[in-house]
Design a protein around this motif. Structure first.
Motif, short mmCIF file in Angstrom:
data_model
loop_
_atom_site.label_atom_id
_atom_site.label_comp_id
_atom_site.label_asym_id
_atom_site.label_seq_id
_atom_site.Cartn_x
_atom_site.Cartn_y
_atom_site.Cartn_z
N THR A 1 79.63 78.37 -48.94
CA THR A 1 78.51 78.96 -48.21
C THR A 1 78.48 78.40 -46.79
N LYS A 2 77.53 78.88 -46.04
CA LYS A 2 77.36 78.35 -44.69
C LYS A 2 77.12 76.85 -44.74
N GLU A 3 76.33 76.44 -45.75
CA GLU A 3 75.97 75.02 -45.87
C GLU A 3 77.18 74.14 -46.18
N THR A 4 78.04 74.63 -47.10
CA THR A 4 79.19 73.79 -47.43
C THR A 4 80.12 73.67 -46.22
N THR A 5 80.26 74.75 -45.47
CA THR A 5 81.09 74.68 -44.26
C THR A 5 80.48 73.68 -43.28
N LYS A 6 79.14 73.72 -43.18
CA LYS A 6 78.45 72.80 -42.28
C LYS A 6 78.72 71.35 -42.67
N LEU A 7 78.61 71.08 -43.97
CA LEU A 7 78.84 69.71 -44.42
C LEU A 7 80.29 69.30 -44.19
N PRO B 1 81.52 54.66 -47.04
CA PRO B 1 82.05 55.23 -45.80
C PRO B 1 83.09 56.31 -46.07
N THR B 2 83.88 56.12 -47.13
CA THR B 2 84.92 57.10 -47.42
C THR B 2 84.32 58.41 -47.96
N CYS B 3 83.14 58.30 -48.62
CA CYS B 3 82.45 59.51 -49.09
C CYS B 3 81.90 60.29 -47.90
N ALA B 4 81.35 59.55 -46.92
CA ALA B 4 80.80 60.19 -45.75
C ALA B 4 81.88 60.92 -44.96
N ALA B 5 83.14 60.53 -45.18
CA ALA B 5 84.25 61.13 -44.44
C ALA B 5 85.11 62.02 -45.33
N CYS B 6 84.56 62.41 -46.50
CA CYS B 6 85.37 63.18 -47.46
C CYS B 6 85.12 64.68 -47.28
N GLU B 7 86.19 65.41 -47.02
CA GLU B 7 86.02 66.85 -46.83
C GLU B 7 86.37 67.66 -48.08
N TYR B 8 86.82 66.99 -49.13
CA TYR B 8 87.22 67.71 -50.35
C TYR B 8 86.15 67.57 -51.43
N PHE B 9 84.91 67.89 -51.05
CA PHE B 9 83.83 67.69 -52.01
C PHE B 9 83.65 68.88 -52.95
N ILE B 10 84.38 69.99 -52.69
CA ILE B 10 84.33 71.10 -53.64
C ILE B 10 85.55 70.98 -54.56
N ARG C 1 81.55 66.11 -42.15
CA ARG C 1 82.37 65.07 -42.77
C ARG C 1 83.68 64.89 -41.99
N GLN C 2 84.22 66.02 -41.50
CA GLN C 2 85.45 65.90 -40.71
C GLN C 2 85.20 65.09 -39.44
N ASP C 3 84.05 65.36 -38.81
CA ASP C 3 83.68 64.57 -37.62
C ASP C 3 83.59 63.10 -37.96
N GLN C 4 82.93 62.85 -39.10
CA GLN C 4 82.73 61.47 -39.54
C GLN C 4 84.06 60.78 -39.81
#
Lengths: 369, 141
Positions: free
Chosen positions: A210-216, A154-163, A220-223
């Motif tokens: 990229t657009k995709e990383t912003t999307k993710l 669950p914490t991964c699904a909510a992690c915004e620091y994946f870069i 994740r922030q929503d999550q």
């Protein structure tokens, strides 16, 4: 824009090829990475010095048996390593390592840090209950499409620091449509570029965001918001806290798995917090009954005081909890508010001191007046 | 809340200022509510968060930490550290909604006997209003 090493192979083979190149060309003396232990999917961090041992290396395997930051700190606690080692680790593991170094628990010297844009990892119990094989099949597909893979921690699904911020090289995974055909490795630092001179593949120029990383990140922030909201639904206060930690066995597994909890002898395992017969007596007099083992809530709040400001949200604590207490959600929530208070992001900058070990003269001036 | 509730308040007073301030308040014959159990510490920064938590768990309804005004620390910077530590602990209590008002940090110098009496009386009033703390009454903790 940064330089990117492109290897015309699937991402997993591509990374293995790079690791093989680093070891064979003797640019590094060893590789620190995840390695398959058996056919059931069990993996373990390993230090590999011979190229033939690399055949079982699975650097991007979506499991975290232990937070690697903790292991690297153990390697370098007494003194820095004296020969170069390439370490493949996730963003939160790298951040944990940096937090430990700030606490003088290790050294970055001679490490070539290889990280990846992270799609998250699965809970360790998925290995034992046999759901892992089924889940992992859709992992790469989700990463490709910059979706949150279902059933990850669950914490991964909510992690915004994946870069990762501090890595010398970053393997691009999130939002890469051609994962099966091409492996993109971003060379973030001069060190990263020097080590890849002569490596297979060609160099191009690309942007990691990229657009995709912003999307993710947005997803994740929503999550994260959802996770916190759901947690808050139970309410706070002492009653809610007692309810949350009701099942706590006092095994202290969360603190042992936590990369930030580095103390050899935890304060809460020491004589300082030993419950003597007289302590029981005092409590019994006041309350008419005591919970055994005692001091569980105290332990968790105490641990928050000690480490929540540096919490990297790796989720190890929840993962090892034998009674499924959402430890990491609570620590994320508290960590989040503390990090906002001190305007601090753990593991972002190695020069930035840990908030609890420093001060500014002109701050919190409203306190005490 | 029962009318006869007498709060149990633990006061960590810095040896160099607040403790002397308390002394001055006493010798000036100011009226001070008798609910504060004073623990003399060599510096307010001696008080770590675990001491505060321990106090709560073992019967305190309120905890007061008092030290020198910022810039006047006997050890130059101790009170800057405790200010941060206090902000951190208070934030945790706020986030988890654990009655953060039961914890207070006040700067009281050796010459502020009057301020000492005011701070203690006001804090004692606040804690009396809050009633007994669940930290030491809840048998499930």
């Amino acid at each position: 824009m940064s330089n990117v090493l492109k290897i015309k192979k699937g991402v997993e083979q591509g990374v293995n090829e790079l690791l093989k190149f680093l070891l064979e060309s003797e640019k590094v003396k060893g590789i620190f990475t995840l390695r398959k232990m058996n056919e059931n999917g069990a993996v373990s961090y390993s230090l590999i010095t011979h190229p033939k041992e690399l055949k079982n290396a699975v650097p991007l395997f979506p499991l975290m048996p232990v937070n690697a930051g903790k292991i690297l700190s153990g390697f370098t606690l007494k003194k820095a390593i004296n020969e170069p080692i390439a370490a493949v680790l996730r963003s939160c593991e790298l951040r944990a390592f940096i937090e430990l170094i700030k606490r003088t628990q290790g050294s970055l010297e001679n490490f070539l840090l290889i990280s990846s844009t992270c799609g998250g990892v699965y809970p360790l119990k998925s290995l034992t209950d046999g759901t892992f094989k089924e889940q992992v099949s859709q992992y790469w597909e989700s990463a490709k499409n910059a979706e949150i893979a279902s059933d990850i921690r669950p914490t991964c699904a909510a992690c915004e620091y994946f870069i990762p911020q501090q890595a010398d090289m970053t393997i691009a995974i999130v939002g890469k449509n051609d994962l099966q055909q091409e492996c993109s490795i971003f060379l973030n630092t001069k060190k990263g570029e020097e080590f890849t001179i002569g490596a297979p593949g060609n160099i191009v120029s690309e942007e990691i965001d990229t657009k995709e990383t912003t999307k993710l990140r947005e997803k994740r922030q929503d999550q994260k918001k959802k996770l916190f909201d759901e947690f808050e639904k139970n309410g706070f206060g002492i009653k809610a806290l007692v309810k949350t930690f009701a099942a706590c066995l006092s095994c202290h597994g969360c603190s042992k798995a936590c990369p930030i909890c580095y103390c050899t002898l935890c304060d809460f395992d020491s004589k300082t917090h030993e419950y003597l017969p007289s302590s029981h007596e005092i409590e019994l007099e006041q309350k008419g009954g005591i919970r055994i083992p005692p001091g569980t809530i105290f332990f968790h709040i105490g641990r928050m005081i000690h480490m929540a400001v540096s919490c990297v949200n790796c989720g190890m604590c929840s993962d090892v909890c034998p009674v499924n207490i959402p430890v990491s959600t609570i620590f994320s929530k508290v960590g989040d508010s503390l990090q906002k208070l001190f305007d601090y992001l753990p593991g972002k900058d190695i020069e930035e001191p840990v908030p609890s070990g420093t001060y500014k003269e002109e701050e919190f001036t409203e306190i005490g007046e | 809340m029962k009318q006869d509730f007498k709060p149990n308040i633990v006061g960590f007073l810095c040896n160099w200022c607040s403790y002397a301030g308390a002394d001055l308040a006493g010798s000036s014959k100011l009226e001070i509510k008798p609910y504060l159990s004073v623990i003399r510490v060599m510096c307010s920064s001696r008080v770590n968060s675990n001491l505060v938590l321990n106090a709560f768990l073992w019967g305190a309804d309120g905890v007061l930490i008092a030290g020198c005004h910022p810039g006047d620390c006997h050890y130059e910077k101790g009170n800057y550290y405790v200010r941060r530590r206090f902000a951190l602990l208070k934030k945790i209590l706020e986030t988890l909604d654990l009655e953060p008002d039961r914890l207070q940090l006040s700067w009281i110098s050796a010459s502020e006997g009057k301020r000492y009496a005011e701070v203690v009386n006001k804090f004692a009033e606040d804690i009396t209003r809050l009633g007994p703390s669940a930290f030491h009454t809840n048998p499930n903790i």
